[in-house]
Design a protein around this motif. Structure first.
Motif, short mmCIF file in Angstrom:
data_model
loop_
_atom_site.label_atom_id
_atom_site.label_comp_id
_atom_site.label_asym_id
_atom_site.label_seq_id
_atom_site.Cartn_x
_atom_site.Cartn_y
_atom_site.Cartn_z
N ASP A 129 1.03 -1.43 0.14
CA ASP A 129 -0.22 0.08 -0.22
C ASP A 129 0.76 1.18 -0.04
OD1 ASP A 129 -2.64 -1.08 0.32
OD2 ASP A 129 -2.13 -1.92 2.22
N PHE A 168 1.72 3.85 -3.17
CA PHE A 168 2.04 5.18 -2.61
C PHE A 168 3.40 5.28 -2.17
CE2 PHE A 168 -2.64 4.43 -2.30
CZ PHE A 168 -3.13 5.81 -2.92
N ASP A 175 1.17 9.38 -5.18
CA ASP A 175 0.67 8.34 -5.73
C ASP A 175 1.63 7.75 -6.92
OD1 ASP A 175 -0.80 6.67 -7.73
OD2 ASP A 175 -2.66 7.55 -6.94
N ARG A 198 -5.52 8.47 4.95
CA ARG A 198 -5.66 9.00 3.59
C ARG A 198 -6.01 7.55 2.71
NH1 ARG A 198 -7.70 11.48 -0.32
NH2 ARG A 198 -6.69 11.51 -2.33
N TRP A 199 -5.02 6.66 2.80
CA TRP A 199 -5.30 5.55 2.03
C TRP A 199 -6.07 4.56 2.58
CZ3 TRP A 199 -0.36 6.63 3.00
CH2 TRP A 199 0.39 5.84 3.77
N ILE A 221 -9.18 6.03 0.94
CA ILE A 221 -9.11 5.46 -0.82
C ILE A 221 -9.51 4.06 -0.85
CG2 ILE A 221 -7.51 4.90 -2.59
CD1 ILE A 221 -5.80 7.41 -1.60
N ARG A 222 -9.19 3.30 0.10
CA ARG A 222 -9.55 1.73 -0.28
C ARG A 222 -10.85 1.55 0.14
NH1 ARG A 222 -6.79 -2.11 3.77
NH2 ARG A 222 -8.59 -1.29 4.93
#
Length: 499
Positions: free
Chosen positions: A376, A450, A464, A492-493, A496-497
RNA sequence: GUGGCUGUAGCUCAGCUUGGUUAGAGCACCAGGUUGUGGUCCUGGGGGUCGCGGGUUCAAAUCCCGUCAGUCACCCCA
């Protein structure tokens, strides 16, 4: 069902001694454990491998001697000359595989596997003839000295994910060279080292009288026993050195280099937020002669070792590869299963099939954090002052952040609402360079989605890598390395996920 | 390889010490009924070479010997 199931014809068969049948619920319980192992391994940057279920018996005797044959299931083809054996462990296979491809493999190489093993021993609690064991190994040198610590943290990460805590489970650590140096200093001949390792290993299982008797039998002197007893006590912090034994300061001086290696492991536990799990134990040497440095065992009250491992720096060479340092551990499903069940940490232990299905579902499909084979995030440091923040951030991302509601409720490890921010697959670099361009290349080579670039004061720049663009925080610009911050980079991710 | 404990219904076990009518319980299973469609309750039912073999006895799940299996511990532990 109600009628007589057995026919009068045919005979009934029994499963072989020390094996298990896995009916649906039992298989789900095993999957809960093995899928957790797998997820944790991947998040720590390990790649899954496997090898043959059986090998040439020689592969095992070359390492352990002919005597081991009695503990193997060995066989040969009808009329064939070759003797084979079902694998009793993975390390020889691993060493063979690594040696065969050593030149083209990355350094260090992080591999794990979750295969079944076979040992022709008498079964008892925690020990069967066929069992499943998780193996993690790091082969080859990185620039850091923390390989052993990094490895141990994977085992701890799994136990922690499964709900164990440092109050009921710790990792005992020691360094074999501490003892070899002490032995040397005490004038013990090298041929007696193995016997003395046995003596140390049995320290707490024998009474002082038995320890003396045992030592005298292999040719030690009374003075040596007194000396070594003093060393154990000093090393374990139980007492001051007694009169007539080796002086405490001398012990410290003689063992300093190896003690420093152990201290590095201990530091790594601290840096990754697992302080409470680390323990010293001067009597931990492990039986295997092939260990060359740190050795460790995960121990819990009332159980035999849950996991064990250590450093084996000359095994790759023994199997025909280049001299390559390595360390690894194994964790079996039998002892762990007993432990989890006894602590109420095994889903469906009470026969609740629904809860068990949910637990396995959560572990495998993402309610507890999907496992991405691609990293990730790749974490690098852009500033010398930020170097020390990389390891803690990586550890934090891999651990995730547990939710308040779950914690307050005293939820089970497999509950779907466990995490506010789920654990992720995070990796640091193995390169020594400070060149940011090279570090970004390294991140791309790892196929990371990332890259988190850590600057001073916990500021994190997020890129990214697929889209080749920066992801700035809407108001603050930079992200934070601290999970308590609203703009913690992990959020943040996580977002996103979840779309 | 050594020792302790255990082996009775599909499962968990009682009965064995002080041998004696058709060997029991709970759960599970099957059937019927009740409860205004599922986890309640009631009634009934099927199901046991008492691990296996031998011995003692008029009579053995019960006592003795052997054997097999399981389990725990020792040995060993990759």
């Amino acid at each position: 069902m109600g009628s007589k199931a057995q026919s009068t014809k045919g005979r009934s068969f029994q499963k072989p001694k020390g094996t298990r049948d896995f009916y649906p619920l039992e298989l789900l319980r095993r999957r809960y454990v093995t899928e957790t192992w797998r997820a944790v391994s991947i998040r720590h940057g390990f790649e899954e491998i496997d090898g043959p279920t059986f090998e040439h018996a020689e592969l095992y005797t070359v390492k352990s001697g002919e005597g081991i044959l009695s503990e193997l299931f060995s066989f040969s083809r009808e009329g064939g000359d070759d003797l084979y054996a079902l694998r009793p462990e993975f390390t020889p296979t691993l060493a063979r595989m690594y040696a065969a491809q050593a030149a083209s493999l990355p350094k260090p190489c992080r591999w794990f596997c979750i295969p079944n093993f076979f040992r022709a021993e008498r079964p008892q609690r925690g020990r069967l003839r066929e069992f499943c064991q998780w193996n993690c190994d790091i082969i080859g040198e990185g620039f850091g000295t923390a390989l052993d610590g990094e490895l141990e943290i994977v085992a701890v990460g799994a136990l922690s994910t499964l709900g164990m805590t440092p109050t009921n489970c710790q990792v005992s650590n020691f360094h074999r060279n501490i003892w070899t140096r002490i032995f040397g200093h005490a004038g013990i001949p090298e041929q007696q080292f193995a016997s003395w390792f046995d003596w140390v290993d049995r320290y707490f299982r024998l009474t002082p009288e038995q320890r003396m008797e045992y030592a005298l039998r292999f040719g030690a002197s009374q003075k040596q026993v007194t000396d070594m007893t003093g060393v154990v006590q000093v090393m374990n912090g139980e007492a001051q050195a007694q009169a007539g034994s080796i002086d405490e300061h001398v012990i410290r001086e003689v063992t300093a280099p190896s003690a420093a290696a152990l201290a590095a492991v201990s530091d790594h536990f601290r840096d990754t937020g697992f302080d409470g799990w680390f323990k010293w134990d001067a009597t931990l040497v492990r039986g295997l002669a092939y260990y060359t440095g740190t050795v460790f065992e995960v121990l819990a009250e009332g159980e035999r070792a849950i996991a064990g491992g250590g450093r084996y720096d000359n095994l790759i060479e023994l199997f025909g590869g280049p001299a390559t340092p390595a360390c690894g551990f194994g964790m079996g499903d039998v002892v762990l299963g007993n432990l989890l069940t006894d602590h109420g940490l095994m889903p469906g232990a009470d026969g609740d099939a629904g809860a068990l299905m949910d637990a396995v579902q959560n572990v495998t499909t993402g309610a507890l954090g999907s496992v991405s084979l691609r990293p990730d995030v790749f974490v690098v440091s852009a500033d010398e002052d930020a170097d020390g923040d990389v390891v803690p951030l990586v550890a934090q991302l891999r651990r995730g952040v547990e939710s308040d509601t779950w914690r307050e409720r005293g939820g089970k490890p497999w509950d779907a609402d466990r995490y506010a921010i789920p654990p992720m697959h995070a990796r640091p670099t193995d390169k020594a360079t400070r060149n940011l361009k090279k570090l970004l290349q390294d991140a791309e080579r790892a196929r990371a989605r990332f890259c988190a670039i850590v600057h001073t004061e916990g500021r994190v720049q997020l890129k990214d890598l697929d889209k080749r663009e920066d992801l700035a925080h809407p108001s603050k610009g930079d992200w934070s390395a601290s999970p308590v911050d609203e703009h913690y980079v992990g959020r943040r991710w996580s977002a996103i996920r979840n779309g």
